[in-house]
Design a protein around this motif. Sequence first.
Motif, short mmCIF file in Angstrom:
data_model
loop_
_atom_site.label_atom_id
_atom_site.label_comp_id
_atom_site.label_asym_id
_atom_site.label_seq_id
_atom_site.Cartn_x
_atom_site.Cartn_y
_atom_site.Cartn_z
N LYS A 314 0.81 -1.20 0.00
CA LYS A 314 0.00 0.00 0.00
C LYS A 314 0.86 1.27 0.00
O LYS A 314 0.42 2.32 -0.47
CB LYS A 314 -0.97 -0.01 1.19
CG LYS A 314 -2.22 -0.88 0.92
CD LYS A 314 -2.94 -0.51 -0.36
CE LYS A 314 -4.39 -0.91 -0.45
NZ LYS A 314 -4.67 -2.32 -0.55
N HIS A 333 -8.31 2.44 -6.25
CA HIS A 333 -8.35 1.31 -5.31
C HIS A 333 -9.53 0.43 -5.73
O HIS A 333 -10.63 0.54 -5.19
CB HIS A 333 -8.51 1.80 -3.88
CG HIS A 333 -8.41 0.71 -2.84
ND1 HIS A 333 -9.09 0.75 -1.65
CD2 HIS A 333 -7.70 -0.45 -2.83
CE1 HIS A 333 -8.79 -0.34 -0.94
NE2 HIS A 333 -7.97 -1.08 -1.64
N LYS A 355 -13.81 -6.65 -3.30
CA LYS A 355 -13.06 -6.39 -4.55
C LYS A 355 -12.40 -7.67 -5.06
O LYS A 355 -12.54 -8.04 -6.22
CB LYS A 355 -11.98 -5.32 -4.32
CG LYS A 355 -12.52 -3.94 -4.05
CD LYS A 355 -11.40 -2.91 -3.94
CE LYS A 355 -10.44 -3.16 -2.79
NZ LYS A 355 -11.07 -3.17 -1.47
N ASP A 370 -6.97 -5.27 -6.87
CA ASP A 370 -6.90 -4.21 -5.86
C ASP A 370 -6.42 -2.82 -6.32
O ASP A 370 -6.85 -1.83 -5.76
CB ASP A 370 -5.99 -4.68 -4.72
CG ASP A 370 -6.20 -3.91 -3.42
OD1 ASP A 370 -7.33 -3.87 -2.92
OD2 ASP A 370 -5.22 -3.35 -2.90
MN LIG Z 1 -6.99 -3.09 -0.82
#
Ligand SMILES: [Mn+2]
Length: 651
Positions: A314, A333, A355, A370
Amino acid sequence: MAANGVPTPKSPLARIVTQKQQNGISHGDGGKTVKAQTIDELHSLQKKKSAPTTPLDGAQGAFASMSDDERQKQQLKSISASLASLTRETGPKLVKGDPAKAQSGARVAHHHHVEAPTISVSDSALKFTHVLYNLSPGELYEQAIKYEKGSFITSTGALATLSGAKTGRSPRDKRVVCDDTTKDELWWGKGSPNIEMDEQTFLVNRERAVDYLNSLDKVFVNDQFLNWDPKNRIKVRIVSARAYHSLFMHNMCIRPTPEELENFGTPDFTIYNAGQFPCNRFTHYMTSSTSIDLNLARREMVILGTQYAGEMKKGLFSVMHYLMPKRQILSLHSGCNMGKDGDVALFFGLSGTGKTTLSTDNNRYLIGDDEHCWSDAGVSNIEGGCYAKCIDLSKEKEPEIWNAIKFGTVLENVVFDEHDREVDYADKSVTENTRAAYPIEFIPNAKIPCVGPHPKNVILLACDAFGVLPPVSKLTMAQTMYHFISGYTALVAGTEDGIKEPTATFSACFGAAFIMLHPTKYAAMLAEKMQKHGATGWLVNTGWSGGSYGYGSRIKLPYTRKIIDAIHSGSLLNATFEKTEVFGLEIPTEVEGVPSEILRPENTWSDKKAYKDTLLKLGGLFKNNFETFTNYKIGTDNKLTEEILAAGPQF
Ligand SMILES: [Mn+2]
Ligand SMILES: Nc1ncnc2c1ncn2[C@@H]1O[C@H](COP(=O)(O)OP(=O)(O)OP(=O)(O)O)[C@@H](O)[C@H]1O
Ligand SMILES: O=C([O-])CC(=O)C(=O)O
Ligand SMILES: [Ca+2]
C-alpha cells in the motif's frame, strides 16, 4: 483367504516381486550408480547452474555489452548506492549470495565487492553484507524456513508466515515529507492520510533503517515493476531483512523477465524495510515505535517498527496515487475484470467489501484485484499479484482463491494443524485479517498482460452492516461521484463480545489511506473518464439484509454474484427501477436468480420503524461526513459540484 471368508487383497510388495519376475528387469539398488565418488560430489550434481540470463547479441540497454562478471559488479554497485549511509558517504561492502554458503567454492566466483573506502570510518565499513537478489520462491522458502520463526509449509504447499505484532496496516504512523513542492501539491489536514514530517526527520529514520539493514549478515533485494502499462511502468527496489517480505513482494509486484532484470538500471523508487527495528520515539514527529515514511522528492520509503507486509504494497500504491495523476492517469483502489466480449468492470470498495472476491470470477478474465490505473489507453493493473482475505475461506464459495493457495503463495497469520498442516480458515486466533498473497497467474483465467479497454461498468461496493442500503442500485453520474467521494462501508469488527453496533467508515475514493491529492481531483478525473467512455455506475451492498448486524444476515455471496452477472451482461440496465426514499437510489424490481423481496431492504425488515430510523441515521452520517467536501469545486465549472451535493441523501 482370510478367516472371515473375504479374499485377502494381494499386498503391493508381492506385486512388485511378480512384475520383476515377469519382465526380468531389476528395480533394486543393484542398477546404475551415480557418477560421484563422494557425498559432496553427489550434492554438487544436484543443482545445475541457471541458464545465462541475457542473450547479448542485439540486446539494448546500459548493461547490454557487459560480461557477466562486469554486470554483477554493476548490480552490486547499484545496490550499495541504495544502501549508502548519508553521513558516512559510502555504501556497504556487498557480497552476493547466502552467507551460510560462505565456505563453499561456488561463492568465490560471486565474491565481487565494491571498492573499499580508503579510510575505514566505522566498523560497518569493515564488514560485508550479503545480498540475496531476486531469489526464486524455492530459495525464499528455504531462507524463511531456516531462519524465520513461524515459517511452515502448509498441506497445499503455501508458505505460512507470521507478520509479528502488527497484523494490519498502521495508518496513524504513516508520515509524508512536507517540502516546498508537496506542501502545495498534496492533501493535508483534516481527513487527509498524509501526516507531515520534515526532510531532516526523514533522513534520521532513513539512516536508522539503513544502519539496521547494513548491520545484518544479509539483506534481500527485489528489483521489480509496477503497472502493466508499458509506457507508465515504474521500477521499484525493495530492500528487506526477511524472506517473507521478499517473497510477498515477489508475488505482489510485477516480476521482471531475466532480460528485463539485466537491463534494470537505477530504480525509480526504493523501499527500505527495517520493520523488525523500531523507530526512536525521541525523534521529532514520532508518536509510536512504528513509522512508515514517504519522501516523494527522494523517491524513497522507510519502514520501521512493523513487519506487516501490506505496508509495502500500500506504500507503493500511495506513490502511484502521486505519480500517475501527474501524467493524467487515474489511480484506483479497485478490482478489475473483463468479460469474453471485452467488457471491463471496475470494483471499488473499502477493505473487506468484496473487490478480490467479486473480481475473481470464473466466467471472466481477471485483470487485477486491488490497484489499477485508467489512462487514455484503457485500464492496467499496477500489481503482479493478488492479496485475498482468507477468513472463513471455503473451496465451494471461492474455488479460484482456494486453489491459488499452493506452492509459492504467502499465507499470513493463519492457524494450521501442527501435524497434517491443514489450514483452519475459520480460526481467528492470530488475527481476523488472515491473508494470502499469490502471483496473479495462479488464477487460471487471469488476463496476462493485465490490461484491458475502457470500463463499461463502475461498481461501488459497500458492506452495509446497518442493512438499509439495497443489494443493488443504478447510479446517476452525480450519485456515482457522491458515493465515490464518500467511500462508505460499515463492518462489524469482532463477534466475540456479542452484538456490537456497526460503525460507519467513510474513506474518500474508497481508499483515503492511500490517496495523496485532494479526493476531488480523483473524483473529477473519474467523472471525466466515465462520461467520455459511457460507463454506468452501480452501488452494490455486499453487507446486511433483513436488519442490521445482529438481526439480519450478510447477503449470500451467490446472490451478490448473480447481481454482478446481471450488471456485466447488460440485462440489469433494462430492468424496471423504483426510487428509494432518503438516498434516492434506483433499485431494480427483478434480478435473475435473486429473490425479488430482498431487493427492497424495507421488505426484509420486520420492524419497519426500526428500518426507517436506521435509514435516517445512516443518511445523517453521510451528511456529516460530506460537510468537509462542500467547499471544494469539482471539475471545471460549479455545475457538477452542485449536482453531486444534491445526489446525497435528502430528508
Ligand atoms: Mn486493498
Ligand atoms: N455477499 C458477499 N459479497 C462479497 N463478499 C462476501 C459476501 N459475503 C461474504 N463475503 C466475504 O467478504 C470478504 C470480502 O473480502 P475481499 O477480500 O473481497 O475484500 P477486498 O475488497 O478485496 O478488501 P482489501 O482491499 O482489504 O483486499 C470475503 O471474505 C468474502 O468471502
Ligand atoms: O492494505 C492492506 O493491508 C489490505 C488491503 O488491501 C486494504 O486494506 O485495502
Ligand atoms: Ca483484496
